[in-house]
Motif scaffolding. Structure first.
Motif, PDB file in Angstrom:
ATOM      1  N   ASP A   1      -5.738  -9.874  -4.526  1.00 58.12           N
ATOM      2  CA  ASP A   1      -4.586  -9.152  -5.082  1.00 58.12           C
ATOM      3  C   ASP A   1      -5.047  -8.266  -6.221  1.00 58.12           C
ATOM      4  N   LEU A   2      -4.194  -7.303  -6.576  1.00 58.11           N
ATOM      5  CA  LEU A   2      -4.538  -6.358  -7.649  1.00 58.11           C
ATOM      6  C   LEU A   2      -3.545  -6.452  -8.805  1.00 58.11           C
ATOM      7  N   THR A   3      -2.850  -7.573  -8.894  1.00 61.42           N
ATOM      8  CA  THR A   3      -1.776  -7.732  -9.874  1.00 61.42           C
ATOM      9  C   THR A   3      -2.315  -7.711 -11.313  1.00 61.42           C
ATOM     10  N   SER A   4      -1.465  -7.224 -12.232  1.00 59.85           N
ATOM     11  CA  SER A   4      -1.878  -7.128 -13.641  1.00 59.85           C
ATOM     12  C   SER A   4      -1.931  -8.482 -14.338  1.00 59.85           C
ATOM     13  N   VAL A   5      -1.348  -9.506 -13.719  1.00 58.73           N
ATOM     14  CA  VAL A   5      -1.487 -10.863 -14.262  1.00 58.73           C
ATOM     15  C   VAL A   5      -2.275 -11.659 -13.221  1.00 58.73           C
TER      16      VAL A   5
ATOM     17  N   LEU B   1       1.169  -2.631   4.838  1.00 55.28           N
ATOM     18  CA  LEU B   1       2.360  -3.431   5.113  1.00 55.28           C
ATOM     19  C   LEU B   1       3.327  -3.207   3.948  1.00 55.28           C
ATOM     20  N   GLY B   2       4.353  -2.399   4.192  1.00 49.16           N
ATOM     21  CA  GLY B   2       5.323  -2.074   3.143  1.00 49.16           C
ATOM     22  C   GLY B   2       6.488  -3.046   3.154  1.00 49.16           C
ATOM     23  N   ARG B   3       7.387  -2.848   2.208  1.00 49.06           N
ATOM     24  CA  ARG B   3       8.539  -3.730   2.052  1.00 49.06           C
ATOM     25  C   ARG B   3       9.368  -3.863   3.340  1.00 49.06           C
ATOM     26  N   LYS B   4       9.445  -2.735   4.093  1.00 44.88           N
ATOM     27  CA  LYS B   4      10.316  -2.746   5.277  1.00 44.88           C
ATOM     28  C   LYS B   4       9.566  -3.078   6.567  1.00 44.88           C
ATOM     29  N   ASP B   5       8.288  -3.475   6.444  1.00 41.95           N
ATOM     30  CA  ASP B   5       7.469  -3.647   7.660  1.00 41.95           C
ATOM     31  C   ASP B   5       7.326  -5.096   8.105  1.00 41.95           C
ATOM     32  N   TRP B   6       8.046  -6.024   7.442  1.00 42.38           N
ATOM     33  CA  TRP B   6       7.772  -7.441   7.722  1.00 42.38           C
ATOM     34  C   TRP B   6       8.101  -7.850   9.154  1.00 42.38           C
ATOM     35  N   GLN B   7       9.028  -7.119   9.808  1.00 40.89           N
ATOM     36  CA  GLN B   7       9.311  -7.491  11.200  1.00 40.89           C
ATOM     37  C   GLN B   7       8.108  -7.217  12.099  1.00 40.89           C
TER      38      GLN B   7
ATOM     39  N   HIS C   1      -8.116  -7.238 -11.017  1.00 38.91           N
ATOM     40  CA  HIS C   1      -7.177  -6.470 -11.835  1.00 38.91           C
ATOM     41  C   HIS C   1      -7.839  -5.174 -12.270  1.00 38.91           C
ATOM     42  N   PRO C   2      -7.446  -4.066 -11.630  1.00 43.01           N
ATOM     43  CA  PRO C   2      -7.982  -2.771 -12.073  1.00 43.01           C
ATOM     44  C   PRO C   2      -7.377  -2.434 -13.431  1.00 43.01           C
ATOM     45  N   MET C   3      -8.239  -2.215 -14.415  1.00 44.99           N
ATOM     46  CA  MET C   3      -7.736  -1.943 -15.774  1.00 44.99           C
ATOM     47  C   MET C   3      -7.490  -0.446 -15.945  1.00 44.99           C
ATOM     48  N   PHE C   4      -6.768   0.132 -14.986  1.00 49.72           N
ATOM     49  CA  PHE C   4      -6.453   1.563 -15.080  1.00 49.72           C
ATOM     50  C   PHE C   4      -5.224   1.825 -14.232  1.00 49.72           C
ATOM     51  N   GLY C   5      -4.614   2.959 -14.481  1.00 51.46           N
ATOM     52  CA  GLY C   5      -3.420   3.330 -13.722  1.00 51.46           C
ATOM     53  C   GLY C   5      -3.802   4.097 -12.470  1.00 51.46           C
ATOM     54  N   PRO C   6      -2.819   4.401 -11.635  1.00 52.14           N
ATOM     55  CA  PRO C   6      -3.127   5.055 -10.362  1.00 52.14           C
ATOM     56  C   PRO C   6      -3.446   6.547 -10.501  1.00 52.14           C
TER      57      PRO C   6
ATOM     58  N   GLY D   1       0.833  -1.229   0.000  1.00 50.61           N
ATOM     59  CA  GLY D   1       0.000   0.000   0.000  1.00 50.61           C
ATOM     60  C   GLY D   1       0.852   1.257   0.000  1.00 50.61           C
ATOM     61  N   THR D   2       2.157   1.080   0.130  1.00 52.36           N
ATOM     62  CA  THR D   2       3.114   2.186   0.026  1.00 52.36           C
ATOM     63  C   THR D   2       3.261   2.639  -1.427  1.00 52.36           C
ATOM     64  N   GLY D   3       2.852   1.789  -2.359  1.00 55.88           N
ATOM     65  CA  GLY D   3       3.037   2.077  -3.788  1.00 55.88           C
ATOM     66  C   GLY D   3       1.853   2.833  -4.371  1.00 55.88           C
ATOM     67  N   LYS D   4       1.880   2.958  -5.706  1.00 55.19           N
ATOM     68  CA  LYS D   4       0.916   3.825  -6.380  1.00 55.19           C
ATOM     69  C   LYS D   4      -0.496   3.235  -6.366  1.00 55.19           C
ATOM     70  N   LEU D   5      -0.644   2.006  -6.884  1.00 53.73           N
ATOM     71  CA  LEU D   5      -1.998   1.461  -6.991  1.00 53.73           C
ATOM     72  C   LEU D   5      -2.552   1.043  -5.623  1.00 53.73           C
ATOM     73  N   GLY D   6      -1.670   0.431  -4.807  1.00 45.15           N
ATOM     74  CA  GLY D   6      -2.096   0.036  -3.463  1.00 45.15           C
ATOM     75  C   GLY D   6      -2.527   1.264  -2.671  1.00 45.15           C
TER      76      GLY D   6
ATOM     77  N   CYS E   1      -0.597  -5.966  -3.303  1.00 45.11           N
ATOM     78  CA  CYS E   1      -0.406  -5.051  -4.437  1.00 45.11           C
ATOM     79  C   CYS E   1       1.063  -4.649  -4.517  1.00 45.11           C
ATOM     80  N   VAL E   2       1.902  -5.636  -4.794  1.00 48.95           N
ATOM     81  CA  VAL E   2       3.345  -5.407  -4.891  1.00 48.95           C
ATOM     82  C   VAL E   2       3.748  -5.623  -6.358  1.00 48.95           C
ATOM     83  N   PRO E   3       4.961  -5.248  -6.761  1.00 46.03           N
ATOM     84  CA  PRO E   3       5.352  -5.470  -8.171  1.00 46.03           C
ATOM     85  C   PRO E   3       5.144  -6.924  -8.591  1.00 46.03           C
ATOM     86  N   ILE E   4       4.838  -7.125  -9.872  1.00 50.69           N
ATOM     87  CA  ILE E   4       4.497  -8.469 -10.367  1.00 50.69           C
ATOM     88  C   ILE E   4       5.566  -9.496  -9.967  1.00 50.69           C
ATOM     89  N   VAL E   5       6.839  -9.142 -10.149  1.00 48.28           N
ATOM     90  CA  VAL E   5       7.907 -10.125  -9.852  1.00 48.28           C
ATOM     91  C   VAL E   5       7.945 -10.539  -8.386  1.00 48.28           C
TER      92      VAL E   5
HETATM   93  P1  NAD Z   1       4.638   0.438  -7.099  1.00 48.20           P
HETATM   94  O1  NAD Z   1       6.055   0.098  -7.334  1.00 48.20           O
HETATM   95  O2  NAD Z   1       4.212   1.870  -7.097  1.00 48.20           O
HETATM   96  O3  NAD Z   1       4.184  -0.178  -5.706  1.00 48.20           O
HETATM   97  C1  NAD Z   1       4.585  -1.417  -5.221  1.00 48.20           C
HETATM   98  C2  NAD Z   1       4.862  -1.272  -3.748  1.00 48.20           C
HETATM   99  O4  NAD Z   1       5.088  -2.566  -3.199  1.00 48.20           O
HETATM  100  C3  NAD Z   1       6.109  -0.422  -3.437  1.00 48.20           C
HETATM  101  O5  NAD Z   1       5.785   0.557  -2.467  1.00 48.20           O
HETATM  102  C4  NAD Z   1       7.108  -1.446  -2.857  1.00 48.20           C
HETATM  103  O6  NAD Z   1       7.952  -0.908  -1.867  1.00 48.20           O
HETATM  104  C5  NAD Z   1       6.139  -2.463  -2.243  1.00 48.20           C
HETATM  105  N1  NAD Z   1       6.717  -3.787  -2.067  1.00 48.20           N
HETATM  106  C6  NAD Z   1       7.579  -4.450  -2.852  1.00 48.20           C
HETATM  107  N2  NAD Z   1       7.852  -5.660  -2.344  1.00 48.20           N
HETATM  108  C7  NAD Z   1       7.137  -5.756  -1.201  1.00 48.20           C
HETATM  109  C8  NAD Z   1       7.002  -6.762  -0.214  1.00 48.20           C
HETATM  110  N3  NAD Z   1       7.628  -7.906  -0.311  1.00 48.20           N
HETATM  111  N4  NAD Z   1       6.179  -6.516   0.827  1.00 48.20           N
HETATM  112  C9  NAD Z   1       5.515  -5.360   0.931  1.00 48.20           C
HETATM  113  N5  NAD Z   1       5.608  -4.353   0.024  1.00 48.20           N
HETATM  114  C10 NAD Z   1       6.413  -4.567  -1.022  1.00 48.20           C
HETATM  115  O7  NAD Z   1       3.796  -0.399  -8.172  1.00 48.20           O
HETATM  116  P2  NAD Z   1       2.264  -0.226  -8.613  1.00 48.20           P
HETATM  117  O8  NAD Z   1       2.222   0.513  -9.907  1.00 48.20           O
HETATM  118  O9  NAD Z   1       1.452   0.278  -7.471  1.00 48.20           O
HETATM  119  O10 NAD Z   1       1.898  -1.727  -8.945  1.00 48.20           O
HETATM  120  C11 NAD Z   1       1.624  -2.656  -7.934  1.00 48.20           C
HETATM  121  C12 NAD Z   1       0.788  -3.776  -8.474  1.00 48.20           C
HETATM  122  O11 NAD Z   1      -0.385  -3.236  -9.064  1.00 48.20           O
HETATM  123  C13 NAD Z   1       1.506  -4.618  -9.546  1.00 48.20           C
HETATM  124  O12 NAD Z   1       1.239  -5.969  -9.306  1.00 48.20           O
HETATM  125  C14 NAD Z   1       0.836  -4.182 -10.823  1.00 48.20           C
HETATM  126  O13 NAD Z   1       0.772  -5.249 -11.758  1.00 48.20           O
HETATM  127  C15 NAD Z   1      -0.557  -3.805 -10.346  1.00 48.20           C
HETATM  128  N6  NAD Z   1      -1.187  -2.828 -11.221  1.00 48.20           N
HETATM  129  C16 NAD Z   1      -0.559  -1.639 -11.472  1.00 48.20           C
HETATM  130  C17 NAD Z   1      -1.171  -0.732 -12.336  1.00 48.20           C
HETATM  131  C18 NAD Z   1      -0.495   0.580 -12.670  1.00 48.20           C
HETATM  132  O14 NAD Z   1      -0.848   1.186 -13.690  1.00 48.20           O
HETATM  133  N7  NAD Z   1       0.424   1.058 -11.874  1.00 48.20           N
HETATM  134  C19 NAD Z   1      -2.438  -1.026 -12.919  1.00 48.20           C
HETATM  135  C20 NAD Z   1      -3.049  -2.247 -12.619  1.00 48.20           C
HETATM  136  C21 NAD Z   1      -2.418  -3.135 -11.763  1.00 48.20           C
END
Ligand code: NAD
Length: 372
Positions: free
Chosen positions: A173-177, A127-133, A197-202, A105-110, A148-152
């Motif tokens: 999840d909100l992943t694009s795949v 829960l961000g990347r650095k919050d797992w503890q 899967h939200p079919m739009f950007g943040p 949720g620290t990221g754009k779509l989350g 809602c973390v990067p696809i990889v």
């Molecule tokens: P983003 O990079 O802005 O956000 C991802 C966030 O996840 C970052 O804040 C990162 O620090 C955090 N993160 C990474 N690994 C983590 C972990 N192990 N635990 C907790 N947090 C972790 O990316 P985004 O654009 O918000 O995309 C996120 C997801 O949304 C992707 O799966 C993407 O496919 C999907 N999505 C994005 C869009 C878009 O246009 N941006 C549209 C539809 C779906």
């Protein structure tokens, strides 16, 4: 000159009146927003919009005002209204939900979903990347976990959530795949699961008319409220099988992003200046350049992940290369008729959509030209 000045003054006065009328209309829309919020009504009601536009078009025509002009103005006003209706927040569809955690949720779509959920009255934790503890604490007593973390990182993140999940939780999840994340969620969690899967950007101002894909996992009756909540934000929900979704995304996302990237890459290596091309551009060239250029204002990592998601994507991209070569051959060999025959075949394939796209794009081009 005097006559012209007088007419222009009258036009200025009419414009003033128009602004006053717009202000009155926006004030009424604000009241509609308040009522909708109170009663939990969706912000976008397609039938109301269609009926209203049809009625205004008819009235406009009777007064000699082009129906398309009135429709353009009203659609622009409605877009403004949908955005402003967000400010009132939304009714809480499921008041029994005490806590929602957005992983990433620290990221754009989350972040966007966290905002919409909070404005619908839910308690949301991130829960961000650095919050797992502190994951124990953050995930304790949560009713919903949204990944809602990067696809990889998605599969490993879902795996990592396993020890914290309890059967009463909803995992989504909100992943694009969709296929692999959905399978992974069903594997690690015994409770309710749904892939979205939200079919739009943040960067959207409103969710009205946007599409959210839904891939059912397990216990749909336990997450129908979330679907209803998203629909209340104005989105259209489209239900599809996860594998079918991913197959369509090969074309809608992977192939398109690849060819946009390749176009940008190619152009960037040419002996031309963008400013000069823009100065000479027709509206359609400007729009096409905008569609290419906007890709590079976004996240390269996200696009790489989308394109690299599955071997099927690369196979289709490889066949694009063949189509380029095939197309080039017509010109290398001076085969004008071959080109025209192929052109006609593609025309047949598009069928009635060709005409429809011509009409739709005409409106877009006019708008692009207005902005110059
Ligand atoms: P983003 O990079 O802005 O956000 C991802 C966030 O996840 C970052 O804040 C990162 O620090 C955090 N993160 C990474 N690994 C983590 C972990 N192990 N635990 C907790 N947090 C972790 O990316 P985004 O654009 O918000 O995309 C996120 C997801 O949304 C992707 O799966 C993407 O496919 C999907 N999505 C994005 C869009 C878009 O246009 N941006 C549209 C539809 C779906």
């Amino acid at each position: 000159m005097n006559a012209l000045t007088q007419i222009r003054n009258e036009i200025d006065q009419l414009d003033q009146q128009l602004i006053e009328l717009f202000a009155q209309r926006l004030a009424l829309v604000k009241k509609v927003g308040e009522v909708k919020h109170k009663h939990g009504l969706p912000i976008y009601v397609p039938e109301r919009e269609a009926d209203m536009l049809a009625a205004r078009r008819e009235e406009a025509e009777k007064m000699g005002v082009p129906a398309d002009l009135i429709e353009d103005v009203l659609r622009r006003l409605m877009r403004e209204s949908y955005t402003s209706e967000n400010h009132f927040g939304f009714k809480t569809v499921n008041p029994d939900i005490k806590k929602i955690v957005v992983v990433g949720g620290t990221g754009k779509l989350g972040g966007l979903f966290a905002r919409f959920l909070r404005s619908s009255g839910y308690q949301v934790e991130i829960l961000g990347r650095k919050d797992w503890q502190s994951a124990d604490q953050i995930l304790a007593n949560s009713d919903v976990v949204i990944v809602c973390v990067p696809i990889v990182n998605t599969l490993e993140t879902i795996e990592r959530l396993k020890p914290y999940l309890t059967p009463n939780m909803l995992l989504t999840d909100l992943t694009s795949v969709k296929r692999q994340p959905l399978e992974k969620m069903l594997e690690v969690h015994s409770g309710a699961v749904v892939g979205l899967h939200p079919m739009f950007g943040p960067d959207i101002a409103s969710m009205a008319k946007q599409v959210v894909v839904r891939c059912d996992g397990r216990f749909p009756e336990r997450y129908q409220w979330l679907i209803d909540q998203i629909a209340m934000w104005g989105a259209k929900i489209y239900q599809v099988d996860a594998a079918e979704h991913d197959h369509s995304m090969t074309y809608i996302q992977a192939l398109r992003h690849f060819s946009t990237f390749a176009n940008g890459l190619h152009l960037s290596k040419q002996p031309v200046k963008l400013a000069n091309l823009l100065a000479l551009s027709s509206p359609i060239y400007r729009l096409e350049l905008a569609m290419i250029g906007r890709l590079f204002a976004q996240d390269g990592g996200l696009y790489a992940d989308i394109i690299m998601d599955k071997p099927e994507n690369l196979a289709v991209i490889e066949s694009l290369k063949q189509s380029y070569e095939e197309s080039l051959k017509f010109f290398e060999t001076g085969d004008k008729q071959g080109f025209i025959d192929a052109f006609e075949k593609v025309h047949q394939w598009f069928g009635d959509y060709s005409e429809l796209f011509m009409k739709e794009s005409r409106q877009l081009l006019q708008q692009a030209n207005d902005l110059r």
